[in-house]
Motif scaffolding. Structure first.
Motif, short mmCIF file in Angstrom:
data_model
loop_
_atom_site.label_atom_id
_atom_site.label_comp_id
_atom_site.label_asym_id
_atom_site.label_seq_id
_atom_site.Cartn_x
_atom_site.Cartn_y
_atom_site.Cartn_z
N CYS A 181 0.92 -1.10 -0.46
CA CYS A 181 0.14 -0.13 0.14
C CYS A 181 0.65 1.16 -0.26
N LEU A 182 1.83 1.09 0.68
CA LEU A 182 2.47 2.21 0.85
C LEU A 182 3.53 2.65 -0.03
N ASN A 183 3.72 1.49 -0.52
CA ASN A 183 5.28 1.96 -2.25
C ASN A 183 3.80 2.04 -3.50
N TRP A 184 2.44 1.57 -3.05
CA TRP A 184 1.26 1.94 -3.54
C TRP A 184 0.93 3.49 -4.16
N TYR A 211 -10.23 9.82 -14.99
CA TYR A 211 -11.53 10.05 -14.22
C TYR A 211 -12.19 10.11 -13.22
N TYR A 212 -12.45 9.06 -13.31
CA TYR A 212 -13.21 8.36 -12.43
C TYR A 212 -12.05 7.74 -10.55
N VAL A 213 -11.58 7.22 -11.67
CA VAL A 213 -10.55 6.35 -10.42
C VAL A 213 -10.02 7.48 -9.75
N GLN A 214 -9.38 8.79 -10.09
CA GLN A 214 -8.81 9.50 -9.43
C GLN A 214 -9.49 10.02 -8.54
N SER A 215 -11.24 10.97 -9.18
CA SER A 215 -12.07 10.91 -7.83
C SER A 215 -12.29 10.28 -6.88
N HIS A 216 -12.57 9.08 -6.89
CA HIS A 216 -12.72 8.40 -6.25
C HIS A 216 -11.90 8.66 -5.09
N ILE A 217 -10.70 8.10 -5.52
CA ILE A 217 -9.88 8.25 -4.84
C ILE A 217 -9.96 9.48 -3.61
N THR A 251 -14.40 -3.18 -10.47
CA THR A 251 -13.68 -4.07 -9.92
C THR A 251 -12.57 -2.98 -9.38
N ILE A 252 -11.97 -2.47 -10.48
CA ILE A 252 -10.82 -1.81 -9.96
C ILE A 252 -10.65 -0.56 -8.69
N ILE A 253 -11.96 0.36 -8.98
CA ILE A 253 -11.98 0.82 -7.08
C ILE A 253 -12.38 -0.43 -6.13
N SER A 254 -12.95 -1.49 -6.57
CA SER A 254 -13.13 -1.75 -4.95
C SER A 254 -11.71 -2.45 -4.51
N SER A 255 -10.73 -3.27 -5.81
CA SER A 255 -9.43 -3.75 -5.12
C SER A 255 -8.60 -2.60 -5.07
N ILE A 256 -8.92 -1.34 -5.61
CA ILE A 256 -8.18 -0.11 -4.95
C ILE A 256 -7.84 -0.13 -3.06
N ASP A 257 -9.77 -0.11 -3.36
CA ASP A 257 -10.48 0.07 -1.98
C ASP A 257 -9.37 -0.68 -0.70
N ASN A 273 -5.39 -1.08 -0.41
CA ASN A 273 -5.08 -0.01 0.22
C ASN A 273 -5.86 0.81 0.77
N TYR A 274 -6.93 0.74 1.61
CA TYR A 274 -7.87 1.67 2.33
C TYR A 274 -9.06 0.59 2.50
N PRO A 275 -8.58 -1.03 3.42
CA PRO A 275 -9.32 -1.86 3.89
C PRO A 275 -9.57 -1.31 5.85
N GLU A 276 -10.99 -2.36 5.90
CA GLU A 276 -11.63 -2.08 6.30
C GLU A 276 -12.06 -1.11 7.03
N LYS A 277 -12.74 0.76 6.25
CA LYS A 277 -12.87 1.36 6.35
C LYS A 277 -14.55 1.77 6.73
N THR A 278 -14.79 0.32 6.29
CA THR A 278 -16.36 0.85 6.28
C THR A 278 -16.96 -0.39 7.53
N ASN A 279 -17.55 0.12 8.19
CA ASN A 279 -18.56 -0.46 9.59
C ASN A 279 -19.47 -1.69 8.99
N THR A 280 -20.27 -0.54 8.00
CA THR A 280 -21.64 -1.31 7.58
C THR A 280 -22.49 -1.12 6.74
N TYR A 281 -22.41 -2.14 5.38
CA TYR A 281 -22.69 -1.55 4.14
C TYR A 281 -24.48 -1.65 4.05
N TYR A 282 -25.35 -0.48 3.93
CA TYR A 282 -26.85 -1.18 3.73
C TYR A 282 -27.10 -0.57 2.52
N ILE A 283 -28.01 -1.72 2.20
CA ILE A 283 -28.47 -2.29 0.70
C ILE A 283 -29.75 -1.69 0.57
#
Length: 324
Positions: A60-63, A121-127, A173-179, A182-192
């Motif tokens: 993650c740090l190298n990325w 642009y979408y990946v940039q915005s997400h990050i 899938t790209i966005i999900s992989s980035i999260d 590199n940003y693991p365990e940042k979401t407490n709960t997903y409500y659908i």
């Protein structure tokens, strides 16, 4: 927390204390003063295996260093019309806070089209939203609550989900992989919420593929989820698509100050102004290059590839059966 977990944290801490520049500096932007909580996140993501967690963190740090993630909040998406187009087609925003002080992010999964700009642009915005959350939103929430707030809540609106989602699977899938990497365990709960039949069918086959810790975080609520969400947040923090039963979601169903997807919403105004301010400060040192901020896309983990293929297969079944 068991003895084994405490030993894993100590071992991980001893390792990270030896990390040298430039990884040490970028790690500061990762932990934001909450070192132990950060180490625990990476340990949880690797089932408390300190060696796997160490590799994950170093990767993650190298990325971050290789892709200049520390500077991404000084890289505006310009002109403003392009950024507005990104916001209108990548529906995400901060609607408020739970009663425990956790930020509530609303995501319009079904109505996001991702068709107004390039993938970069979408990946940039997400990050940028991720980094703004980590550096501004969560530290501010922690200060307000007088205790560490290091995770958020996400409300995923499935209104409008249809077969065209096939075109979005690669980007998601790209966005999900980035999260995940590199940003693991940042979401407490997903409500659908507002889940159509096509989601329910996909969910049945995807759910068994998810790791147990992920399954525990996901709650599929009936309808717009208003009553259930009101048990954990005030009405003012509800995403606009949850505010009345059967209302569904829309890009412009509320005024700009209420629709948290909109560039006119206070969250996006704050984010955009912050990026412009950081760009001006950086411009005094070096010229700002125009165009999208290219980030190396990580190779998705095997389990995410399998999930993406499963979703694609299920959507093709609907397509071939003309069920949607």
């Amino acid at each position: 927390m068991g003895v084994g977990s405490q030993d894993a944290i100590k071992q991980f801490q001893a390792f990270i204390d030896q990390v040298e520049e430039p990884l040490r500096t970028t790690f500061q932007n990762v932990h934001q003063g909450f070192v132990t909580a950060t180490l625990m996140r990476f340990l949880k993501a690797r089932d408390w295996d300190p060696y796997k967690a160490q590799k994950m963190l170093v990767d993650c740090l190298n990325w971050r260093v290789q892709n200049e993630i520390d500077n991404i909040l000084s890289k505006p998406i310009v002109p403003a019309d392009l950024y507005r187009a990104v916001r209108d087609s990548q529906l995400i925003g901060l609607s408020g806070y739970s009663r425990e002080g956790l930020p509530v992010f609303a995501i319009g999964v079904g109505l996001s089209t991702f068709d107004k700009a390039s993938v970069h642009y979408y990946v940039q915005s997400h990050i940028q939203i991720n980094e703004y959350r980590e550096r501004i939103v969560l530290p501010s929430a922690s200060e307000k609550q007088g205790r560490p707030i290091t995770t958020c809540i996400k409300v995923l609106d499935m209104t409008g989900l249809k077969l065209s989602a096939l075109n979005q699977i690669k980007l998601l899938t790209i966005i999900s992989s980035i999260d995940d990497l590199n940003y693991p365990e940042k979401t407490n709960t997903y409500y659908i919420v507002n889940a159509p039949y096509i989601f329910s069918a996909c969910w049945k086959v995807v759910k068994p593929l998810l790791q147990e810790r992920t399954r525990r975080k996901i709650q599929v609520l009936p309808g717009c989820g208003r009553d259930e969400l009101l048990t954990i947040m005030d009405y003012s923090s509800l995403p606009h698509f949850c505010r009345r039963e059967g209302s569904g979601s829309s890009r412009h169903s509320e005024s700009g100050s209420e629709n948290c997807y909109s560039l006119d919403h206070p969250f996006h105004q704050g984010l955009y102004n912050h990026i412009k301010q950081q760009a001006r400060l950086r411009e005094a040192v070096e010229p700002i290059k125009q165009g999208s901020f290219h980030v190396d896309f990580p190779v998705p983990p095997d389990d995410e590839v399998e999930i993406a293929k499963t979703i694609e297969s299920e959507l093709h079944k609907f397509e071939n059966g003309n069920d949607v």
